[in-house]
Motif scaffolding. Sequence first.
Motif, PDB file in Angstrom:
ATOM      1  N   VAL A   1      -8.236 -44.825 -42.645  1.00 41.17           N
ATOM      2  CA  VAL A   1      -7.977 -46.245 -42.400  1.00 41.17           C
ATOM      3  C   VAL A   1      -7.741 -46.465 -40.913  1.00 41.17           C
ATOM      4  O   VAL A   1      -7.204 -45.586 -40.228  1.00 41.17           O
ATOM      5  CB  VAL A   1      -6.760 -46.765 -43.209  1.00 41.17           C
ATOM      6  N   ALA A   2      -8.194 -47.607 -40.426  1.00 39.59           N
ATOM      7  CA  ALA A   2      -7.816 -48.092 -39.094  1.00 39.59           C
ATOM      8  C   ALA A   2      -7.114 -49.425 -39.332  1.00 39.59           C
ATOM      9  O   ALA A   2      -7.738 -50.405 -39.750  1.00 39.59           O
ATOM     10  CB  ALA A   2      -9.033 -48.265 -38.202  1.00 39.59           C
ATOM     11  N   SER A   3      -5.825 -49.424 -39.113  1.00 40.62           N
ATOM     12  CA  SER A   3      -5.004 -50.609 -39.390  1.00 40.62           C
ATOM     13  C   SER A   3      -4.747 -51.365 -38.093  1.00 40.62           C
ATOM     14  O   SER A   3      -4.216 -50.799 -37.135  1.00 40.62           O
ATOM     15  CB  SER A   3      -3.675 -50.174 -40.016  1.00 40.62           C
ATOM     16  N   ILE A   4      -5.124 -52.639 -38.086  1.00 38.40           N
ATOM     17  CA  ILE A   4      -4.884 -53.504 -36.920  1.00 38.40           C
ATOM     18  C   ILE A   4      -3.941 -54.614 -37.359  1.00 38.40           C
ATOM     19  O   ILE A   4      -4.286 -55.425 -38.228  1.00 38.40           O
ATOM     20  CB  ILE A   4      -6.207 -54.106 -36.392  1.00 38.40           C
TER      21      ILE A   4
ATOM     22  N   MET B   1     -32.008 -47.339 -41.706  1.00 38.73           N
ATOM     23  CA  MET B   1     -30.717 -46.649 -41.535  1.00 38.73           C
ATOM     24  C   MET B   1     -29.596 -47.535 -42.079  1.00 38.73           C
ATOM     25  O   MET B   1     -29.492 -48.713 -41.743  1.00 38.73           O
ATOM     26  CB  MET B   1     -30.467 -46.359 -40.049  1.00 38.73           C
ATOM     27  N   VAL B   2     -28.757 -46.955 -42.914  1.00 37.29           N
ATOM     28  CA  VAL B   2     -27.650 -47.712 -43.510  1.00 37.29           C
ATOM     29  C   VAL B   2     -26.491 -47.771 -42.528  1.00 37.29           C
ATOM     30  O   VAL B   2     -26.028 -46.746 -42.019  1.00 37.29           O
ATOM     31  CB  VAL B   2     -27.180 -47.057 -44.834  1.00 37.29           C
ATOM     32  N   GLU B   3     -26.038 -48.975 -42.242  1.00 38.55           N
ATOM     33  CA  GLU B   3     -24.929 -49.150 -41.302  1.00 38.55           C
ATOM     34  C   GLU B   3     -23.615 -48.745 -41.963  1.00 38.55           C
ATOM     35  O   GLU B   3     -23.354 -49.086 -43.122  1.00 38.55           O
ATOM     36  CB  GLU B   3     -24.863 -50.621 -40.868  1.00 38.55           C
ATOM     37  N   LYS B   4     -22.801 -47.987 -41.213  1.00 38.62           N
ATOM     38  CA  LYS B   4     -21.501 -47.569 -41.748  1.00 38.62           C
ATOM     39  C   LYS B   4     -20.566 -48.759 -41.866  1.00 38.62           C
ATOM     40  O   LYS B   4     -20.474 -49.577 -40.965  1.00 38.62           O
ATOM     41  CB  LYS B   4     -20.859 -46.517 -40.828  1.00 38.62           C
ATOM     42  N   LYS B   5     -19.883 -48.826 -42.978  1.00 39.57           N
ATOM     43  CA  LYS B   5     -18.842 -49.839 -43.150  1.00 39.57           C
ATOM     44  C   LYS B   5     -17.511 -49.117 -43.108  1.00 39.57           C
ATOM     45  O   LYS B   5     -17.109 -48.457 -44.068  1.00 39.57           O
ATOM     46  CB  LYS B   5     -19.040 -50.567 -44.492  1.00 39.57           C
ATOM     47  N   ARG B   6     -16.869 -49.180 -41.972  1.00 43.20           N
ATOM     48  CA  ARG B   6     -15.639 -48.414 -41.792  1.00 43.20           C
ATOM     49  C   ARG B   6     -14.439 -49.142 -42.408  1.00 43.20           C
ATOM     50  O   ARG B   6     -14.421 -50.375 -42.504  1.00 43.20           O
ATOM     51  CB  ARG B   6     -15.394 -48.147 -40.310  1.00 43.20           C
ATOM     52  N   ASN B   7     -13.460 -48.355 -42.771  1.00 47.40           N
ATOM     53  CA  ASN B   7     -12.264 -48.917 -43.423  1.00 47.40           C
ATOM     54  C   ASN B   7     -11.290 -49.434 -42.363  1.00 47.40           C
ATOM     55  O   ASN B   7     -10.302 -48.781 -42.029  1.00 47.40           O
ATOM     56  CB  ASN B   7     -11.603 -47.851 -44.307  1.00 47.40           C
ATOM     57  N   ILE B   8     -11.622 -50.592 -41.815  1.00 47.55           N
ATOM     58  CA  ILE B   8     -10.803 -51.230 -40.779  1.00 47.55           C
ATOM     59  C   ILE B   8     -10.145 -52.461 -41.395  1.00 47.55           C
ATOM     60  O   ILE B   8     -10.840 -53.346 -41.917  1.00 47.55           O
ATOM     61  CB  ILE B   8     -11.660 -51.635 -39.561  1.00 47.55           C
ATOM     62  N   ILE B   9      -8.851 -52.510 -41.347  1.00 47.72           N
ATOM     63  CA  ILE B   9      -8.114 -53.620 -41.953  1.00 47.72           C
ATOM     64  C   ILE B   9      -7.376 -54.387 -40.865  1.00 47.72           C
ATOM     65  O   ILE B   9      -6.607 -53.807 -40.083  1.00 47.72           O
ATOM     66  CB  ILE B   9      -7.111 -53.099 -43.003  1.00 47.72           C
ATOM     67  N   VAL B  10      -7.628 -55.698 -40.802  1.00 49.81           N
ATOM     68  CA  VAL B  10      -6.960 -56.570 -39.826  1.00 49.81           C
ATOM     69  C   VAL B  10      -6.030 -57.499 -40.586  1.00 49.81           C
ATOM     70  O   VAL B  10      -6.447 -58.155 -41.546  1.00 49.81           O
ATOM     71  CB  VAL B  10      -7.994 -57.393 -39.024  1.00 49.81           C
ATOM     72  N   GLU B  11      -4.787 -57.549 -40.173  1.00 47.52           N
ATOM     73  CA  GLU B  11      -3.817 -58.402 -40.860  1.00 47.52           C
ATOM     74  C   GLU B  11      -2.793 -58.947 -39.878  1.00 47.52           C
ATOM     75  O   GLU B  11      -2.640 -58.445 -38.758  1.00 47.52           O
ATOM     76  CB  GLU B  11      -3.096 -57.613 -41.966  1.00 47.52           C
ATOM     77  N   GLU B  12      -2.071 -59.968 -40.316  1.00 52.16           N
ATOM     78  CA  GLU B  12      -0.999 -60.524 -39.498  1.00 52.16           C
ATOM     79  C   GLU B  12       0.244 -59.655 -39.628  1.00 52.16           C
ATOM     80  O   GLU B  12       0.585 -59.182 -40.719  1.00 52.16           O
ATOM     81  CB  GLU B  12      -0.673 -61.956 -39.929  1.00 52.16           C
TER      82      GLU B  12
ATOM     83  N   ILE C   1      -5.192 -41.786 -28.219  1.00 44.32           N
ATOM     84  CA  ILE C   1      -5.922 -42.401 -27.102  1.00 44.32           C
ATOM     85  C   ILE C   1      -6.728 -43.594 -27.607  1.00 44.32           C
ATOM     86  O   ILE C   1      -6.692 -44.686 -27.037  1.00 44.32           O
ATOM     87  CB  ILE C   1      -6.841 -41.369 -26.426  1.00 44.32           C
ATOM     88  N   LEU C   2      -7.474 -43.377 -28.692  1.00 45.98           N
ATOM     89  CA  LEU C   2      -8.336 -44.414 -29.248  1.00 45.98           C
ATOM     90  C   LEU C   2      -7.545 -45.650 -29.655  1.00 45.98           C
ATOM     91  O   LEU C   2      -7.972 -46.788 -29.393  1.00 45.98           O
ATOM     92  CB  LEU C   2      -9.095 -43.852 -30.452  1.00 45.98           C
ATOM     93  N   ALA C   3      -6.403 -45.455 -30.282  1.00 47.86           N
ATOM     94  CA  ALA C   3      -5.586 -46.589 -30.732  1.00 47.86           C
ATOM     95  C   ALA C   3      -5.157 -47.458 -29.559  1.00 47.86           C
ATOM     96  O   ALA C   3      -5.156 -48.696 -29.649  1.00 47.86           O
ATOM     97  CB  ALA C   3      -4.363 -46.083 -31.499  1.00 47.86           C
ATOM     98  N   ASN C   4      -4.813 -46.822 -28.444  1.00 47.29           N
ATOM     99  CA  ASN C   4      -4.426 -47.586 -27.251  1.00 47.29           C
ATOM    100  C   ASN C   4      -5.618 -48.314 -26.637  1.00 47.29           C
ATOM    101  O   ASN C   4      -5.494 -49.459 -26.192  1.00 47.29           O
ATOM    102  CB  ASN C   4      -3.771 -46.657 -26.226  1.00 47.29           C
ATOM    103  N   LEU C   5      -6.783 -47.667 -26.615  1.00 45.33           N
ATOM    104  CA  LEU C   5      -7.980 -48.304 -26.062  1.00 45.33           C
ATOM    105  C   LEU C   5      -8.369 -49.533 -26.889  1.00 45.33           C
ATOM    106  O   LEU C   5      -8.700 -50.594 -26.341  1.00 45.33           O
ATOM    107  CB  LEU C   5      -9.138 -47.304 -26.025  1.00 45.33           C
ATOM    108  N   ILE C   6      -8.320 -49.393 -28.206  1.00 48.53           N
ATOM    109  CA  ILE C   6      -8.649 -50.521 -29.084  1.00 48.53           C
ATOM    110  C   ILE C   6      -7.648 -51.655 -28.899  1.00 48.53           C
ATOM    111  O   ILE C   6      -8.024 -52.829 -28.762  1.00 48.53           O
ATOM    112  CB  ILE C   6      -8.687 -50.067 -30.559  1.00 48.53           C
ATOM    113  N   ALA C   7      -6.357 -51.307 -28.876  1.00 41.94           N
ATOM    114  CA  ALA C   7      -5.316 -52.325 -28.720  1.00 41.94           C
ATOM    115  C   ALA C   7      -5.475 -53.073 -27.396  1.00 41.94           C
ATOM    116  O   ALA C   7      -5.370 -54.314 -27.351  1.00 41.94           O
ATOM    117  CB  ALA C   7      -3.935 -51.683 -28.813  1.00 41.94           C
TER     118      ALA C   7
ATOM    119  N   TYR D   1      -0.936 -54.096 -32.770  1.00 36.74           N
ATOM    120  CA  TYR D   1      -0.587 -52.708 -33.037  1.00 36.74           C
ATOM    121  C   TYR D   1      -1.731 -52.072 -33.812  1.00 36.74           C
ATOM    122  O   TYR D   1      -2.247 -52.661 -34.773  1.00 36.74           O
ATOM    123  CB  TYR D   1       0.708 -52.617 -33.853  1.00 36.74           C
ATOM    124  N   VAL D   2      -2.140 -50.876 -33.398  1.00 41.18           N
ATOM    125  CA  VAL D   2      -3.261 -50.184 -34.027  1.00 41.18           C
ATOM    126  C   VAL D   2      -2.785 -48.823 -34.514  1.00 41.18           C
ATOM    127  O   VAL D   2      -2.168 -48.061 -33.763  1.00 41.18           O
ATOM    128  CB  VAL D   2      -4.440 -50.012 -33.041  1.00 41.18           C
ATOM    129  N   ARG D   3      -3.077 -48.544 -35.784  1.00 40.95           N
ATOM    130  CA  ARG D   3      -2.750 -47.232 -36.363  1.00 40.95           C
ATOM    131  C   ARG D   3      -4.011 -46.685 -37.020  1.00 40.95           C
ATOM    132  O   ARG D   3      -4.650 -47.376 -37.804  1.00 40.95           O
ATOM    133  CB  ARG D   3      -1.630 -47.369 -37.402  1.00 40.95           C
TER     134      ARG D   3
END
Length: 405
Positions: free
Chosen positions: A359-362, A1-12, A323-329, A343-345
Amino acid sequence: MVEKKRNIIVEELVRTPVEMQKVELVERKGIGHPDSIADGIAEAISRALSREYIKRYGIILHHNTDQVEVVGGRAYPRFGGGEVIKPIYILLSGRAVEFVDKEMFPVHEVAIKAAKEYLRKAVRHLNIEEHVVIDSRIGQGSVDLIGVFNKVKENPIPLANDTSFGVGYAPLSETERIVLETEKLLNSEKFKKEWPAVGEDIKVMGLRKDDEIDLTIAAAIVDSEVQNPQEYMEVKEGIYSAVKELVSQYTDRKVNIHVNTADDPEKDIYYITVTGTSAEAGDDGSVGRGNRVNGLITPNRHMSMEAAAGKNPVSHVGKIYNILANLIANDIAEQIEGVQEVYVRILSQIGKPIDEPLVASIQAIPKPGYKVEQFERQAYEIADEWLANITKIQKMILEDKINVF
């Protein structure tokens, strides 16, 4: 099974942390505020429809009940007990599946019952039969169950029904926590037992200037519970004392507490109501005009204008992603030592699986001595884990483990 590589970006994130800004504004509209009443009814209807759809068909069918309008009535409050002379009008709107395989589903009956049950619980002194008119104009929809089940088989992860984004942040500042906890205290069962005259329409506005906080509290007092101005003033003092004790648990800053500042005893002006909500006296309410998903209105922070209450909990990203953005944050702030603010968007794309956002921007402000690179992978993994289990949010909503306003 190929693992999903989600578009999650973490930055300062390069900005002054909220606690270090000179001015901070925070607001919370209590459960009896007309806007919160609209939110509460919309969400109660969505949850009631969802549970009834599951009970009858084993699946949540399409609905969005995020169009509720509260039209203020008219009342004559007076010490010892006044009267409502024109009822509050509540319009239920939106869309819901009403015909399932040519069988009629009782959308309006479920919706009106849910609205009444919510109002009884939320506003104690409101007589549902005399003080309120509820009109359901929820639009019709029809569905072929076989087609629905086939679609679910093809797409076990729901597809986003909108291109929209959700926003969350953590941790709460001292001022935010104080504003949130103040309203929760004043509308708690324990406080109401001690001070039954305090209605549910409580708005709390927090202002912090440097290290001094001003709390302005507007609390509707129920006229039948106070016989004269002296008793009214005793209730105000009870509010002041309870809040003064509360804030000492959350801050060492100086806090000035102001209660019902529009009162003018010389002109016989007091904030008294028959029902405990200003909706009795012409104040109107709409879904999405009040608190965000974390229960606050915070102009110092990133916010989404999306109305989450009443949207379906299966595929509507306007609800799920906020809801998800707050849970992740919250998880990032709690689990990663070096994070000062985060901050999560999360942005969806219509028709795409909700666990694969565009995109999931952190964005994180690191604590002094830390760099984002030190916790970038951990932040990514927290977001990725939540996205992989995104359907848990539906369950949490239906089990009443999450509030959205």
